[in-house]
Design a protein around this motif. Structure first.
Motif, PDB file in Angstrom:
ATOM      1  N   GLY A 282     104.001 125.229  10.946  1.00  0.00           N
ATOM      2  CA  GLY A 282     104.942 124.519  11.806  1.00  0.00           C
ATOM      3  C   GLY A 282     104.844 123.017  11.628  1.00  0.00           C
ATOM      4  O   GLY A 282     105.862 122.317  11.566  1.00  0.00           O
ATOM      5  N   PHE A 283     103.622 122.512  11.528  1.00  0.00           N
ATOM      6  CA  PHE A 283     103.404 121.079  11.330  1.00  0.00           C
ATOM      7  C   PHE A 283     103.997 120.628   9.998  1.00  0.00           C
ATOM      8  O   PHE A 283     104.620 119.564   9.912  1.00  0.00           O
ATOM      9  N   ASP A 286     107.912 120.606  10.289  1.00  0.00           N
ATOM     10  CA  ASP A 286     108.342 119.483  11.128  1.00  0.00           C
ATOM     11  C   ASP A 286     108.154 118.155  10.399  1.00  0.00           C
ATOM     12  O   ASP A 286     109.017 117.266  10.467  1.00  0.00           O
ATOM     13  N   THR A 287     107.037 118.018   9.710  1.00  0.00           N
ATOM     14  CA  THR A 287     106.755 116.775   8.990  1.00  0.00           C
ATOM     15  C   THR A 287     107.743 116.563   7.855  1.00  0.00           C
ATOM     16  O   THR A 287     108.258 115.446   7.664  1.00  0.00           O
ATOM     17  N   GLY A 290     111.264 115.786   9.463  1.00  0.00           N
ATOM     18  CA  GLY A 290     111.254 114.474  10.099  1.00  0.00           C
ATOM     19  C   GLY A 290     111.123 113.339   9.102  1.00  0.00           C
ATOM     20  O   GLY A 290     111.796 112.303   9.215  1.00  0.00           O
TER      21      GLY A 290
END
Length: 509
Positions: A282-283, A286-287, A290
């Motif tokens: 997930g990180f 998202d990274t 973003g």
């Protein structure tokens, strides 16, 4: 003229091979003096050519995109109606050829360095959650759209037209054909220097990753299996790599090179899936999303940033000098594997798809490292400080379940990535020396072995010698960038001529 079996250009052979040999001999005799010269040449190149390189990179990307998505995008390259390779095989070869040129080492290290010391154009506090996006945005810039565009868009278009349609040799000097005409092709001092500097730059840029592979794999074997990390281990790794690269280069692009590239991409996709499932999936997502937004938003500001020259030289200009040095030979190689592709397909693959995949790879590897560093300070940065870049990737994967297995698989991927770069560049250098698309097997093996031998000698002298060679490629990028400059106006002229030739011929038929 039969361009498939052209003769060796001995002046180019002697100059390029001789200067590489001279660098090694000088390093053995007085490594300190060589280091001082490299530092001076690096500073000279980034100080006086840095701004020019930034504009050159940005202009190349914008012009390539404009051509690709205009009516000229449907022009088919290489005097062939259908592509030689399937799209997956073709993009796999492109990805593997360059990504190993540093991506497998820097993907773990660069985001971590920027996370611990925020790039100057951002104000986030280092080592905090606010520093994640700035760290990744800078990595995206260094390995993103501009880096890839310089490698195989405008230069490849010119080379493919000149070689396949006009019978010019497949050499870097042919990039000057639209400017100087046929006199630059035969017995030309300018042409000889263009070929020689292009070969030196790409050889230096390939020898570095070979040496780093010896360091990283030896470190990994010690960390995972307890094997001693000694010079002998490093040289054996380099010897194994060169053997694989030589065999692949001899069998050619249709067998060895595409086979290694295709299966390595498949293994890499498996590893990416494993990290997303076993690691901070997930990180990572998202990274990546973003950071892509910030990278696109700040694209022009980041691309033309000039306020901290010392920092800029150490990071962006170092990488971009590397890519510029690679560009003519990568264009030669891409010209060889892209027959039958349209300009739109070529630019989309090289300047859009490849950088997006690269940035996602950086998000997977570097993003995971940042995640674990956020959870526990020193989890990755400690290994990076103590063991350097070779330690970073191992430290990251060992944070995950089945870390030992993942570490072994990452080592395999790394070895094959570098082997693919080595065999592709050995093939490309051989094409540049002869001007033909099928250089002799002996010549391909010679360059693969030479690059491995130089890497082994530099390993013996110490990691600093490999760093020096890596920095020296930035200096060699100075003449190469002047070679690439005319592509900004000769490529648009070339595509207009090709458009008339192809579509007027269709209308007459």
């Amino acid at each position: 003229m039969n361009m498939k079996h052209s003769k060796i250009d001995w002046p180019v052979m002697f100059i390029s091979g001789g200067l590489l040999t001279a660098f090694v001999i000088a390093s053995v005799i007085n490594a300190e003096a060589v280091g001082s010269f490299v530092d001076w040449s690096f500073t000279f190149a980034t100080t006086y050519f840095g701004a020019f390189w930034q504009v050159l990179m940005l202009a190349t990307f914008l012009i390539a995109i404009a051509i690709a998505f205009s009516r000229f995008g449907k022009i088919r390259l290489g005097a062939m109606d259908k592509p030689e390779f399937t799209t997956f095989k073709w993009i796999s070869i492109i990805m593997c050829t360059l990504l190993a040129g540093g991506g497998v080492f820097w993907a773990a290290a660069e985001p971590m360095y920027h996370f611990l010391e925020t790039p100057p154009m951002y104000e986030a506090e280092p080592g905090t959650a606010g520093a994640v996006i700035p760290a990744m945005a800078q990595s995206f810039l260094d390995w993103g759209f501009l880096a890839w565009a310089i490698l195989g868009t405008l230069a490849a278009i010119i080379l493919m037209h000149a070689h396949y349609d006009k019978g010019m040799p497949l050499k870097p000097r042919t990039l000057l054909y639209p400017v100087f005409g046929s006199k630059v092709i035969h017995k030309s001092t300018v042409g000889t220097l263009a070929d020689s500097f292009s070969i030196i730059a790409v050889a230096a840029g390939t020898i570095g990753p070979i040496g780093f592979l010896g360091l990283q794999a030896a470190y990994g074997f010690e960390a995972v299996f307890g094997l001693p990390n000694t010079f002998i281990t490093q040289v054996l790794i380099v010897f194994g790599l060169v053997s694989v690269a030589a065999i692949s280069a001899v069998t050619g692009v249709h067998r060895g090179i595409q086979f290694l590239s295709r299966w390595n991409v498949i293994l890499t996709m498996f590893l990416v899936g494993a990290v997303l499932i076993l690691g901070p999936g997930g990180f990572i997502i998202d990274t990546f999303v973003g950071t892509t937004g910030v990278y696109v938003r700040d694209f022009f500001e980041l691309s033309l940033y000039r306020q901290d020259p010392a920092w800029l030289s150490f990071w962006t200009l170092f990488f971009w000098g590397w890519f510029i040095g690679y560009a003519p030979m990568m264009a030669v190689f891409i010209s060889r594997i892209s027959r039958g592709r349209t300009i739109r397909e070529l630019v989309t693959a090289v300047a859009i798809i490849a950088p997006i995949v690269t940035n996602f790879w950086f998000s997977v590897v570097g993003g995971s490292g940042i995640f674990y560093e956020l959870q526990q300070a020193g989890a990755v940065s400690g290994a990076l400080d103590e063991g350097g870049m070779p330690a970073a990737m191992i430290a990251i994967v060992q944070q995950m379940p089945y870390g030992t297995i993942l570490a072994v698989l990452f080592l395999i991927v790394t070895v094959i990535f570098v082997a693919t770069t080595s065999d592709s560049m050995s093939y490309s250098i051989s094409m540049a020396v002869t001007g033909g698309t099928t250089p002799s097997a002996g010549l391909r093996v010679f360059w693969a072995v030479l690059m491995g031998a130089v890497a082994s000698v530099l390993l013996y002298l110490g990691e600093g010698s490999i760093d020096a060679l890596q920095s020296f490629i930035v200096f060699t990028a100075v003449p190469v960038s002047l070679l690439l400059l005319p592509t900004l106006w000769s490529a648009p002229k070339t595509v207009r001529r090709m458009y008339r030739e192809q579509f007027d011929a269709q209308n007459r038929s």
